[in-house]
Design an enzyme around this catalytic site. Structure first.
Site, PDB file in Angstrom:
ATOM      1  N   ASP A 159       0.746  -1.695   0.165  1.00  0.00           N
ATOM      2  CA  ASP A 159       0.295   0.191   0.216  1.00  0.00           C
ATOM      3  C   ASP A 159       1.149   1.279   0.086  1.00  0.00           C
ATOM      4  O   ASP A 159       0.607   1.849  -0.741  1.00  0.00           O
ATOM      5  CB  ASP A 159      -0.848  -0.088   1.597  1.00  0.00           C
ATOM      6  CG  ASP A 159      -1.984  -1.222   1.261  1.00  0.00           C
ATOM      7  OD1 ASP A 159      -2.321  -1.361   0.344  1.00  0.00           O
ATOM      8  OD2 ASP A 159      -1.482  -2.003   2.687  1.00  0.00           O
ATOM      9  N   HIS A 187      -4.938  -2.954   6.491  1.00  0.00           N
ATOM     10  CA  HIS A 187      -4.644  -3.595   5.140  1.00  0.00           C
ATOM     11  C   HIS A 187      -5.808  -3.769   4.648  1.00  0.00           C
ATOM     12  O   HIS A 187      -6.049  -5.459   4.349  1.00  0.00           O
ATOM     13  CB  HIS A 187      -3.557  -5.114   4.852  1.00  0.00           C
ATOM     14  CG  HIS A 187      -3.730  -5.321   3.433  1.00  0.00           C
ATOM     15  ND1 HIS A 187      -3.442  -4.860   2.763  1.00  0.00           N
ATOM     16  CD2 HIS A 187      -4.184  -6.338   2.919  1.00  0.00           C
ATOM     17  CE1 HIS A 187      -2.744  -4.791   1.276  1.00  0.00           C
ATOM     18  NE2 HIS A 187      -3.878  -6.019   1.486  1.00  0.00           N
TER      19      HIS A 187
HETATM   20  P1  NAX Z   1      -2.563 -18.299  -3.474  1.00  0.00           P
HETATM   21  O1  NAX Z   1      -4.135 -18.905  -3.614  1.00  0.00           O
HETATM   22  O2  NAX Z   1      -2.107 -18.321  -5.159  1.00  0.00           O
HETATM   23  O3  NAX Z   1      -1.592 -19.036  -2.901  1.00  0.00           O
HETATM   24  C1  NAX Z   1      -2.166 -19.146  -1.150  1.00  0.00           C
HETATM   25  C2  NAX Z   1      -1.205 -20.715  -0.806  1.00  0.00           C
HETATM   26  O4  NAX Z   1      -1.801 -20.689   0.225  1.00  0.00           O
HETATM   27  C3  NAX Z   1      -1.706 -21.945  -1.678  1.00  0.00           C
HETATM   28  O5  NAX Z   1      -0.591 -22.529  -2.653  1.00  0.00           O
HETATM   29  C4  NAX Z   1      -2.101 -22.800  -0.299  1.00  0.00           C
HETATM   30  O6  NAX Z   1      -2.179 -24.017  -0.982  1.00  0.00           O
HETATM   31  C5  NAX Z   1      -1.578 -22.216   0.827  1.00  0.00           C
HETATM   32  N1  NAX Z   1      -2.490 -22.347   2.244  1.00  0.00           N
HETATM   33  C6  NAX Z   1      -3.025 -22.188   2.092  1.00  0.00           C
HETATM   34  N2  NAX Z   1      -3.977 -22.400   3.589  1.00  0.00           N
HETATM   35  C7  NAX Z   1      -2.078 -22.951   4.395  1.00  0.00           C
HETATM   36  C8  NAX Z   1      -1.798 -23.649   5.409  1.00  0.00           C
HETATM   37  N3  NAX Z   1      -2.767 -23.460   6.060  1.00  0.00           N
HETATM   38  N4  NAX Z   1      -0.852 -23.551   6.003  1.00  0.00           N
HETATM   39  C9  NAX Z   1       0.459 -23.498   4.937  1.00  0.00           C
HETATM   40  N5  NAX Z   1       0.124 -22.914   3.304  1.00  0.00           N
HETATM   41  C10 NAX Z   1      -1.252 -22.826   2.704  1.00  0.00           C
HETATM   42  O7  NAX Z   1      -2.593 -16.328  -2.552  1.00  0.00           O
HETATM   43  P2  NAX Z   1      -1.717 -15.450  -3.103  1.00  0.00           P
HETATM   44  O8  NAX Z   1      -1.523 -14.640  -4.580  1.00  0.00           O
HETATM   45  O9  NAX Z   1       0.069 -16.529  -2.935  1.00  0.00           O
HETATM   46  O10 NAX Z   1      -1.862 -14.468  -2.009  1.00  0.00           O
HETATM   47  C11 NAX Z   1      -1.374 -15.155  -0.857  1.00  0.00           C
HETATM   48  C12 NAX Z   1      -2.457 -14.257   0.205  1.00  0.00           C
HETATM   49  O11 NAX Z   1      -2.173 -12.855  -0.077  1.00  0.00           O
HETATM   50  C13 NAX Z   1      -3.440 -13.574   0.161  1.00  0.00           C
HETATM   51  O12 NAX Z   1      -4.563 -14.278   1.028  1.00  0.00           O
HETATM   52  C14 NAX Z   1      -3.602 -13.146  -0.381  1.00  0.00           C
HETATM   53  O13 NAX Z   1      -4.976 -12.141   0.126  1.00  0.00           O
HETATM   54  C15 NAX Z   1      -2.691 -11.747   0.718  1.00  0.00           C
HETATM   55  N6  NAX Z   1      -2.104 -10.988   0.099  1.00  0.00           N
HETATM   56  C16 NAX Z   1      -1.704  -9.924   1.332  1.00  0.00           C
HETATM   57  C17 NAX Z   1      -1.366  -8.298   0.636  1.00  0.00           C
HETATM   58  C18 NAX Z   1      -0.765  -7.362   1.042  1.00  0.00           C
HETATM   59  O14 NAX Z   1      -0.528  -6.497   1.006  1.00  0.00           O
HETATM   60  N7  NAX Z   1      -1.143  -7.515   2.834  1.00  0.00           N
HETATM   61  C19 NAX Z   1      -0.874  -8.063  -1.335  1.00  0.00           C
HETATM   62  C20 NAX Z   1      -1.274  -9.349  -1.921  1.00  0.00           C
HETATM   63  C21 NAX Z   1      -2.433 -10.453  -1.776  1.00  0.00           C
HETATM   64  O15 NAX Z   1      -3.748 -10.242  -1.879  1.00  0.00           O
END
Ligand code: NAX
Length: 328
Positions: A159, A187
């Site tokens: 952000d 966020h």
């Molecule tokens: P993806 O869905 O591509 O990857 C997430 C991964 O986490 C998947 O491979 C899934 O199998 C794994 N996962 C789920 N539960 C789990 C657990 N209990 N233990 C270990 N792994 C687990 O998402 P991606 O695009 O990589 O985004 C990841 C996270 O970042 C999401 O929650 C997203 O909303 C968040 N974000 C946060 C941002 C921020 O500024 N704070 C910005 C970017 C993003 O939106």
């Protein structure tokens, strides 16, 4: 050679990690002379995909990588971790309320908080990216018995960079000219990008950009809605930019901050600064000191416009905290 630092990344087969892991392994986060041990956590159905990521990491032959562990067991993943980067979380599905998402992910972060406290290095630092990152981080911190809550962080660096790039574009200057950018609060779409204390080439933004209506309106809205705009344009959420921001947050937390500047990260509030409520994970202006500790920048004057925005975002954080009270 320096002692290796163990970095655990969850959600390691996901989109953000696919950009993040290779840059950590190349030394961009902790330094070009800092060996690393990578511990990668995924859920069981994604272990095959994770195997592919590990093969690619191996095929880069990064000289700094001492060992790679890929697992679906949090106790193994967090063993001796110095940095836990909690990227993994369950995405919101159609028809799901924010409260439902908080409940589902909340349970994950209860387990991960406990597993970190039981297995990681005692002074381990925990950095949450997975959304809703502030409240996920709070849940992990409250469940990590014995660990210092000061060592828990959540991400608003993306952000901050979005805000800096909008200001730079409007002023017609390179983004490096924009400093002292604070994101306050959550966020989420209530976050407040503080243009009042930000600077362009050392001057207050409000002296360089005199279009107050734009600053108070379109600028704030653009930053708040940027994630949704990227999903609309790309058909997928920010990944490379999120990975960059995650890497830069850790880099900022381990590197003394340039004189006069600061950066944004969410950390545990003690109730003594800027009227922020105690006991939430809130984004604030932060500096890393020469000894590697961090401090909240103090003494910024908060005007009525900012006060209202900051209070609204903190109210949302308190509401999220109340929704997950049963998990803490
Ligand atoms: P993806 O869905 O591509 O990857 C997430 C991964 O986490 C998947 O491979 C899934 O199998 C794994 N996962 C789920 N539960 C789990 C657990 N209990 N233990 C270990 N792994 C687990 O998402 P991606 O695009 O990589 O985004 C990841 C996270 O970042 C999401 O929650 C997203 O909303 C968040 N974000 C946060 C941002 C921020 O500024 N704070 C910005 C970017 C993003 O939106």
């Amino acid at each position: 050679m320096k002692t290796p630092v163990t970095v655990t990344v969850t959600g390691a087969a996901g989109n953000i990690s696919y950009s993040l892991l290779f840059r950590i392994a190349a030394g961009e986060m902790l330094g070009a002379d800092q060996p690393v041990i990578l511990k990668l956590l995924e859920i069981t159905p994604c272990l095959d995909k994770l195997k592919g990521v590990v093969m690619e990491l191996q095929d880069c032959a990064f000289p700094l990588v001492q060992e790679i562990v890929a697992t679906d067991d949090p106790a193994v993943a967090f063993k001796d971790a110095n940095w836990c980067m909690l990227v993994g979380s369950v995405p919101r599905k159609q028809g799901m309320e924010r409260k439902d998402l908080l409940g589902i992910n909340g349970k994950v972060f209860v387990g991960q908080g406990k597993a970190i406290a039981e297995n990681a290095a005692p002074d381990c630092r925990v950095f949450v990216v997975g959304n809703p990152c502030n409240t996920n981080c709070l849940i992990a911190a409250l469940n990590a018995t014995g660990m210092d809550k000061k060592n828990f962080f959540a991400m608003t660096m993306l952000d901050e960079y979005r805000a800096k790039s909008q200001l730079a574009e409007k002023a017609g200057v390179p983004v490096s000219a924009v400093t002292n950018m604070t994101i306050w609060g959550n966020h989420s779409s209530t976050q407040y990008p503080d243009f009042i204390h930000a600077k362009i080439n050392g001057k207050p933004v409000t002296e360089v950009i005199t279009d107050t209506e734009w600053l108070q309106g379109e600028f704030i809205k653009t930053v708040q809605q940027r994630g949704a705009a990227i999903i609309a344009a790309r058909g997928a959420s920010s990944a490379a930019s999120a990975a960059n921001a995650a890497l830069m947050t850790v880099k900022n937390l381990v590197t003394p901050t340039a004189e006069g500047d600061w950066y944004s990260v969410c950390s545990y509030t003690d109730g003594t600064k800027y009227g922020l409520p105690e006991g939430i994970i809130c984004s604030q202006p932060t500096r890393t000191n020469a000894d590697g500790t961090y401090s909240i920048v103090e003494g910024l004057e908060i005007d009525a416009f900012s006060r209202e925005k900051i209070d609204a975002s903190c109210a949302e954080l308190l509401a999220e905290k109340a929704d997950v009270a049963h998990l803490a």
